[in-house]
Scaffold this motif. Sequence first.
Motif, short mmCIF file in Angstrom:
data_model
loop_
_atom_site.label_atom_id
_atom_site.label_comp_id
_atom_site.label_asym_id
_atom_site.label_seq_id
_atom_site.Cartn_x
_atom_site.Cartn_y
_atom_site.Cartn_z
N LEU A 37 44.41 33.52 43.82
CA LEU A 37 43.18 32.79 43.55
C LEU A 37 42.25 32.98 44.73
O LEU A 37 42.63 32.76 45.88
CB LEU A 37 43.47 31.30 43.32
N THR A 38 41.05 33.42 44.47
CA THR A 38 40.05 33.62 45.52
C THR A 38 38.72 33.02 45.09
O THR A 38 38.53 32.69 43.92
CB THR A 38 39.90 35.13 45.84
N ILE A 39 37.83 32.85 46.06
CA ILE A 39 36.50 32.36 45.72
C ILE A 39 35.77 33.47 44.95
O ILE A 39 35.98 34.65 45.20
CB ILE A 39 35.71 31.97 46.99
N ALA A 40 34.94 33.08 44.00
CA ALA A 40 34.19 34.07 43.22
C ALA A 40 33.31 34.91 44.14
O ALA A 40 32.79 34.42 45.16
CB ALA A 40 33.33 33.36 42.18
N ILE A 64 40.71 34.58 39.55
CA ILE A 64 42.09 35.06 39.61
C ILE A 64 42.09 36.45 39.01
O ILE A 64 41.90 36.62 37.81
CB ILE A 64 43.06 34.14 38.84
N PRO A 65 42.23 37.49 39.85
CA PRO A 65 42.14 38.86 39.34
C PRO A 65 43.27 39.19 38.37
O PRO A 65 44.31 38.51 38.31
CB PRO A 65 42.24 39.71 40.61
N ARG A 83 45.82 46.92 28.60
CA ARG A 83 44.74 46.43 29.47
C ARG A 83 45.06 45.01 29.97
O ARG A 83 46.20 44.61 30.03
CB ARG A 83 43.38 46.52 28.78
N GLY A 84 44.01 44.23 30.29
CA GLY A 84 44.31 42.95 30.92
C GLY A 84 43.13 42.00 30.93
O GLY A 84 42.14 42.19 30.22
N PHE A 85 43.22 40.98 31.78
CA PHE A 85 42.21 39.92 31.85
C PHE A 85 42.24 39.31 33.23
O PHE A 85 43.20 39.44 33.98
CB PHE A 85 42.47 38.85 30.79
N GLY A 86 41.16 38.63 33.58
CA GLY A 86 41.08 37.85 34.81
C GLY A 86 40.61 36.45 34.46
O GLY A 86 40.14 36.19 33.34
N TRP A 143 38.73 35.99 30.98
CA TRP A 143 37.80 37.03 30.53
C TRP A 143 38.64 38.27 30.27
O TRP A 143 39.24 38.83 31.19
CB TRP A 143 36.76 37.32 31.60
N GLY A 144 38.69 38.73 29.01
CA GLY A 144 39.60 39.80 28.64
C GLY A 144 38.90 41.11 28.34
O GLY A 144 37.77 41.15 27.82
#
Length: 566
Positions: free
Chosen positions: A207-210, A365-366, A382-385, A425-426
């Motif tokens: 988890l990081t700041i946007a 969260i990447p 594929r994936g999502f963040g 977000w996918g």
Amino acid sequence: MANLNIKATDGNTYDAIVIGSGISGGWAAKELCEKGLKTLLLERGRNVEHVKDYTTATLHPWEFKHRLSNPEQDKQEDPIQSGAYDESSKHFFVRDKEHPYIQEKPFSWIRGYQVGGRSLTWGRQCYRLSDLDFEANAKDGHGPDWPIRYQDIASWYDYVEQFAGISGQAEGLPHLPDGQFLPPMELNCLEQHIREQLKQKYDDRLLTIARVANLSKGHNNRGPCQYRNLCHRGCPFGGYFSSNGATLPAAMATGNLTLRPFSIVTEILYDKNTRKASGVRIMDTETKAVTEYYARIIFLNASTIASAAILLKSVSDAFPNGLGNNNDLVGRHLMDHHFKVGAMGEYNGFKDQYYAGRRPAGIYIPRFRNLNDATQRTDYVRGFGYQGYAEREAWMDHYKIPGYGEQFKKDITNPGKWVMWLGAWGEMLPYADNRVTLDPSATDKWGQPLVRISFEIKDNEKAMRKDMRSSAEEMLEKSGLTNISGFDYNYVGGECVHEMGTARMGHDPKTSVLNKWNQLHEVPNVFITDGSCMTSSATQNPSLTYMALTARACDHAVQLLKKNEL
């Protein structure tokens, strides 16, 4: 195609024409002007002057007739746009009745027709793509290979970040490359707690700041951000990046820019003798007068759907199906990010802590799925963040607080419990039947054919959404939150306002529309660097990539001009 108005040539000739003044169009104007090209910037909407036309920027909630809520009349008259605006930003969005389109399948086309476009109202999240993204199509076979890799664009990410100003925290993730960051904004205590918990409980979560185009300190004579979180009204402090506050003033300062608002581009003109575009035909939105402008290079940056429509309208003997569309790919492979799925929960702690200001950024969260063998899924590719935030609830989160008088005032001003919201977000795959076409008979009030949009998510995205929800629930639970509730609010295409992909890049003209320099394969002096060019969607917010690709393409275009190759 009608004959060119030769008499107008001398007075209406420029070195370059840019169509659209949003994020990518603003960058194109800046780069071309700074490189010495006399540039005409065409915008179909009204002019918006920085600061002067941010008419609601300093108003308080009680100064709005409906206290920032959209009345039923707005919802009825603007069924699409009212989902994106409130009373303070309505003037930066089109009116649905005035700008109709046809939804063959549900798609919310959110638009802002004015100088600056949607750079005035965007979410400002800025993340780099990596080779995980640029290599994805080649590895799993969904779509053609990107014609570029991270090394081709890394220095251009540096370049645009240093001008725009991106605040963020370096994290050293290979699949989410670090950038040229201004100091990061601060996590609050619950966000920091969850960051630490994820580090302890997982070896693949962070988890990081946007990373946002909000200035955490003054930068390039703009800002700093005032932590008002009213960015969608336009920022009189220049606290975030927009065309109006950053790229267009830089372009104007060169003396090389001519700005023409109220200009609908009805077609790009093609010269079959030179096999290049010769200019554009426009209609004045107020007088409906038609004019032609000419240039050696044209940058098409009208946004994904509008750019595809302009190509499709630009028919000639050489291109009976639209400019650069002899392979029937223009308008196809429309993508968005699918979202409105995740979880939220409550935290019983930190009751003696609060926060100051209104930070205009959440957390990120990447992606952690399908990165390698250890994170591989069998049910989707594929994936999502995740994006999200932690906050203390206020009275408006509950509305019904009983009482009156002094005790009632105390109750509604007492901070509520800590809550955390996580939304995913996918990535969406490029499907040929998710597409933009023109209606053969229906037109708008300017006589332009109506756009038809057919779009839907498919099995891969549906399988991903289940994981997007359950993973959010699991992370909150493992971080010590309670009363966790997952959600899936039935995303409709376009709602994320990340539409892209209708004129994709590629090596092969048979499977793509643009080459690795964003030039039309078949018309090399037409460049497209808005979201249309995206070959896959990745999971990250895309605007930073549009900026980098635009700066890169402008540099290449000017090199070709100097060599007299255009």
